[in-house]
Design an enzyme around this catalytic site. Sequence first.
Site, short mmCIF file in Angstrom:
data_model
loop_
_atom_site.label_atom_id
_atom_site.label_comp_id
_atom_site.label_asym_id
_atom_site.label_seq_id
_atom_site.Cartn_x
_atom_site.Cartn_y
_atom_site.Cartn_z
N GLU A 287 0.84 -1.20 0.00
CA GLU A 287 0.00 0.00 0.00
C GLU A 287 0.87 1.25 0.00
OE1 GLU A 287 -2.80 2.41 3.19
OE2 GLU A 287 -2.74 0.22 3.29
N GLN B 31 5.78 29.57 -5.01
CA GLN B 31 6.74 30.66 -4.95
C GLN B 31 7.19 31.09 -6.35
OE1 GLN B 31 7.23 31.86 -2.00
NE2 GLN B 31 8.71 33.46 -2.44
#
Length: 412
Positions: A273, A367
């Site tokens: 998983e 940014q």
Amino acid sequence: MHKLFVARSVKSALFRIKNHQKPQFAAFSTSLLFDDTQKQFKESVAQFAQENIAPHAEKIDRTNYFPQDVNLWKLMGNFNLLGITVPEEYGGLGLGYLYHCIAMEEISRASGSVGLSYGAHTNLCINQLVRNGTHEQKQKYLPKLISGEHVGALAMSEPNAGSDVVSMKCKADRVEGGYVLNGNKMWCTNGPTAQTLVVYAKTDVTAGSKGITAFIIEKGMTGFSTAQKLDKLGMRGSDTCELVFENCFVPEENVLGQVGRGVYVLMSGLDLERLVLASGPVGIMQACLDVVLPYVKQREQFGRPIGEFQFVQGKVADMYTSMQSSRSYLYSVARECDSGTINTKDCAGVILSAAERATQVALQAIQCLGGNGYVNEYPTGRFLRDAKLYEIGAGTSEIRRMIIGRELFKEQ
């Protein structure tokens, strides 16, 4: 490799060669990671995801719903994406986890929400059935899950039992012909829409980790319902809810694995998983660069593209190396798993590394876009909100560090 993908990919590749075209959806520098067949598979899934999933990504996030106007589950089923690791006798492709990770990465690149729901369906639900189900259970449930007719989910966590799985309160009392479940499950991905769910409950409250059993729950079972759909920070289109069990009768044949062996069922699939879900943040990092690179080339300040400034180039370089190192780690671990060696510390390590780097890469993407990065007209804010989930789901970063440290100590 499955002939469907070979046919599609080879035909596409030959068309581009003939017309001197470059692959439209190719990722960066995958030549060291994949052979030709794997590259063709990646390109084929990338094109599918960009054409069928990416156009809905913004609406999915804005409306807080998995797409309602297009059946992505059926589309993914028709494209053979829902049974990549499932044996062919049950309708799957019979491929390995490397291919599964490729698909998860490209779907997450198109939409983090769809990628998470895809991972829950194919890995948390289908893979648990493949690894632990009886022949009869596989015949009954897998075909509809693989075709996309049914949606799958897994429910382990509870309001007061997250990382401490053994402290769960959901009980399964033995009765004639089966069990009666009572309790709640929380944060269940695909819960609102799932028809087939793997649910863990205590069959012996005095036996600790040996008193938990896994059950296959079907939508419509008397006493089973879904509560409120959760309004999440990110992964908003990956529908998540609370499950409620009120005297829900589950027939004996719906026990997954053995009674009292639920923790084994859970833990035996948890490494895989984490591996498959680690593809999600890698896909998000790729999506960040897909947005940032054209932007810094076109956006001009002081008379030239901002991509020519060293500070911006430095940020882009950091984003790129974070993505590529995470991608290399991911596919190295996937290849090892396919060879039969499942390494717990590296399965935890790859999602730890990719998840934390994806959050930082998404911050840098914001940014680089400046004020535009902070405006929801651009997808960078969504990338950040989606990426953060992977530092929490499938075991928090703190739990992953604990696992890695413990495994390293045991090896000494």
